[in-house]
Design a protein around this motif. Structure first.
Motif, PDB file in Angstrom:
ATOM      1  N   HIS A  25       0.799  -1.229   0.000  1.00  0.00           N
ATOM      2  CA  HIS A  25       0.000   0.000   0.000  1.00  0.00           C
ATOM      3  C   HIS A  25       0.837   1.286   0.000  1.00  0.00           C
ATOM      4  CE1 HIS A  25      -3.448  -2.534   0.621  1.00  0.00           C
ATOM      5  NE2 HIS A  25      -2.882  -3.071   1.694  1.00  0.00           N
ATOM      6  N   GLY A  26       2.162   1.157   0.018  1.00  0.00           N
ATOM      7  CA  GLY A  26       3.008   2.346   0.032  1.00  0.00           C
ATOM      8  C   GLY A  26       4.350   2.084   0.684  1.00  0.00           C
ATOM      9  N   ALA A  27       4.876   3.098   1.354  1.00  0.00           N
ATOM     10  CA  ALA A  27       6.195   2.966   1.982  1.00  0.00           C
ATOM     11  C   ALA A  27       6.257   3.724   3.297  1.00  0.00           C
ATOM     12  CB  ALA A  27       7.274   3.488   1.038  1.00  0.00           C
ATOM     13  N   TYR A  28       6.886   3.096   4.287  1.00  0.00           N
ATOM     14  CA  TYR A  28       7.155   3.786   5.552  1.00  0.00           C
ATOM     15  C   TYR A  28       8.480   4.530   5.398  1.00  0.00           C
ATOM     16  CZ  TYR A  28       3.388   1.281   7.851  1.00  0.00           C
ATOM     17  OH  TYR A  28       2.149   0.812   8.214  1.00  0.00           O
ATOM     18  N   SER A  44      -0.992   5.925  -3.502  1.00  0.00           N
ATOM     19  CA  SER A  44      -1.693   6.902  -4.343  1.00  0.00           C
ATOM     20  C   SER A  44      -0.972   8.241  -4.419  1.00  0.00           C
ATOM     21  CB  SER A  44      -3.117   7.130  -3.815  1.00  0.00           C
ATOM     22  OG  SER A  44      -3.070   7.706  -2.521  1.00  0.00           O
ATOM     23  N   GLU A  45       0.020   8.446  -3.515  1.00  0.00           N
ATOM     24  CA  GLU A  45       0.768   9.704  -3.474  1.00  0.00           C
ATOM     25  C   GLU A  45       2.201   9.551  -3.992  1.00  0.00           C
ATOM     26  OE1 GLU A  45      -0.188  12.722  -2.874  1.00  0.00           O
ATOM     27  OE2 GLU A  45      -2.262  12.152  -2.450  1.00  0.00           O
ATOM     28  N   ILE A  46       2.491   8.395  -4.590  1.00  0.00           N
ATOM     29  CA  ILE A  46       3.856   8.153  -5.085  1.00  0.00           C
ATOM     30  C   ILE A  46       4.081   8.768  -6.463  1.00  0.00           C
ATOM     31  CG2 ILE A  46       5.422   6.337  -5.892  1.00  0.00           C
ATOM     32  CD1 ILE A  46       4.584   4.671  -3.489  1.00  0.00           C
ATOM     33  N   ALA A  47       3.121   8.575  -7.356  1.00  0.00           N
ATOM     34  CA  ALA A  47       3.267   9.097  -8.726  1.00  0.00           C
ATOM     35  C   ALA A  47       1.885   9.321  -9.332  1.00  0.00           C
ATOM     36  CB  ALA A  47       4.069   8.109  -9.574  1.00  0.00           C
ATOM     37  N   VAL A  51      -0.257   3.318  -9.858  1.00  0.00           N
ATOM     38  CA  VAL A  51       1.056   2.744  -9.525  1.00  0.00           C
ATOM     39  C   VAL A  51       0.868   1.253  -9.266  1.00  0.00           C
ATOM     40  CG1 VAL A  51       2.977   2.749  -7.883  1.00  0.00           C
ATOM     41  CG2 VAL A  51       1.925   4.910  -8.566  1.00  0.00           C
ATOM     42  N   ARG A  52       1.436   0.468 -10.136  1.00  0.00           N
ATOM     43  CA  ARG A  52       1.283  -0.992 -10.018  1.00  0.00           C
ATOM     44  C   ARG A  52       2.235  -1.564  -8.970  1.00  0.00           C
ATOM     45  NH1 ARG A  52       1.640  -5.044 -15.236  1.00  0.00           N
ATOM     46  NH2 ARG A  52       1.162  -6.989 -14.162  1.00  0.00           N
ATOM     47  N   SER A  55       7.869  -0.560  -5.530  1.00  0.00           N
ATOM     48  CA  SER A  55       9.328  -0.686  -5.673  1.00  0.00           C
ATOM     49  C   SER A  55       9.871  -0.118  -6.981  1.00  0.00           C
ATOM     50  CB  SER A  55       9.751  -2.160  -5.535  1.00  0.00           C
ATOM     51  OG  SER A  55       9.147  -2.934  -6.559  1.00  0.00           O
ATOM     52  N   LYS A  56       8.965   0.130  -7.931  1.00  0.00           N
ATOM     53  CA  LYS A  56       9.404   0.717  -9.201  1.00  0.00           C
ATOM     54  C   LYS A  56       9.777   2.188  -9.019  1.00  0.00           C
ATOM     55  CE  LYS A  56       7.902   1.423 -13.976  1.00  0.00           C
ATOM     56  NZ  LYS A  56       6.772   1.371 -14.924  1.00  0.00           N
ATOM     57  N   PHE A  57       9.183   2.824  -8.002  1.00  0.00           N
ATOM     58  CA  PHE A  57       9.383   4.264  -7.788  1.00  0.00           C
ATOM     59  C   PHE A  57      10.248   4.595  -6.574  1.00  0.00           C
ATOM     60  CE2 PHE A  57       5.501   3.739 -10.187  1.00  0.00           C
ATOM     61  CZ  PHE A  57       5.608   4.711 -11.169  1.00  0.00           C
ATOM     62  N   VAL A  58      10.184   3.755  -5.532  1.00  0.00           N
ATOM     63  CA  VAL A  58      10.991   4.005  -4.325  1.00  0.00           C
ATOM     64  C   VAL A  58      11.646   2.714  -3.850  1.00  0.00           C
ATOM     65  CG1 VAL A  58       9.627   5.987  -3.536  1.00  0.00           C
ATOM     66  CG2 VAL A  58       8.972   3.699  -2.803  1.00  0.00           C
TER      67      VAL A  58
END
Length: 266
Positions: A25-28, A44-47, A51-52, A55-58
């Motif tokens: 659901h995201g990242a801590y 929902s706030e990553i890009a 966002v599938r 780990s693709k973004f962070v």
């Protein structure tokens, strides 16, 4: 988790955070400037868009510039956003962090050179912040304007001496303005006339001015200064004098500006 006395970020604040754990659901994250206080970056706030894979973004251990969206002090919840941070905000924040880190390093150097205690350094920081937003700005001010800028702070002589010594490590910011001069002179000694006209026009500014021969009748003139206003002030009399001398010798003169450049302090 936040303790009762721990400072919390404000909604809308731009922060630096380290990614500590990825979930579906995201990242801590831990907030670097708030003693590792935990926050959450929802998927929902990553890009923008769907966002599938988080780990693709962070990635864990990675540092990110984030926007504080929501703060709940009672439950120690801090919601963050990556996608709402503009490139300009990101750039500004990273420069700010770099400034802070440099300031810390330089203060440590002052502490060693002047033989100051931790308590002395804390007091020194308080005095610095009475005049400057960042500790680094004080060192930069000393480099560009001279040690006398610290007179009003009434610092101990050994501290002033140490600050002056540490400041020599900084390369002050500078700008470059330049352009192409087209100079002709049909006299038999035209080349010498042009050469002497250039040398005479530059005069005492030769440390800040560079002239490169490109090929008849073109010469590139570059002027360096600590800011654009200073550089412009140096360039104008050079061009005026050069034009006057060339035209006095029945030559022609034309100057075309090129793109200016700015360098960061180091």
């Amino acid at each position: 988790m936040a303790t009762e006395s721990q400072e919390l970020p404000e909604i809308g604040e731009i922060v630096i955070a380290t990614i500590t754990k990825l979930t579906d659901h995201g990242a801590y994250v831990s907030l670097d400037e708030y003693s590792g206080l935990q926050g959450f970056l929802h998927i929902s706030e990553i890009a923008p868009g769907w966002v599938r894979s988080v780990s693709k973004f962070v990635k864990e251990g990675e540092k990110k510039v984030l926007l504080v969206k929501k703060v709940n002090p009672n439950r120690s919840e801090i919601d963050l956003s990556l996608k709402q941070v503009s490139k300009e905000q990101q750039k500004k924040k990273l420069l700010e962090v770099k400034r802070i880190e440099k300031g810390k390093t330089f203060l440590e150097n002052v502490k060693e050179i002047a033989g100051l205690s931790d308590n002395d350094i804390e007091k020194l920081e308080d005095v610095i912040f009475s005049k400057y937003d960042f500790v680094y700005d004080m060192f930069l001010d000393v480099v560009t304007k001279g040690i006398a800028v610290l007179d009003e702070l009434k610092l101990a002589k050994k501290t002033v001496s140490a600050i002056e010594e540490v400041s020599t490590k900084i390369k002050p910011p500078s700008v470059e303005i330049r352009g192409i001069s087209e100079i002709t002179c049909n006299k038999s000694d035209g080349v010498e006339v042009i050469k002497n006209a250039l040398l005479d026009a530059i005069g005492e500014q030769k440390a800040n001015v560079n002239v490169v021969y490109i090929g008849a009748p073109k010469y590139r003139i570059t002027v360096k200064g600590q800011d654009f206003k200073t550089a412009e002030r140096m360039l104008k009399p050079i061009l005026d004098k050069l034009q006057k001398t060339v035209e006095k010798n029945h030559g022609t003169f034309n100057f075309t500006r090129e793109e200016s450049k700015k360098t960061r302090e180091g």
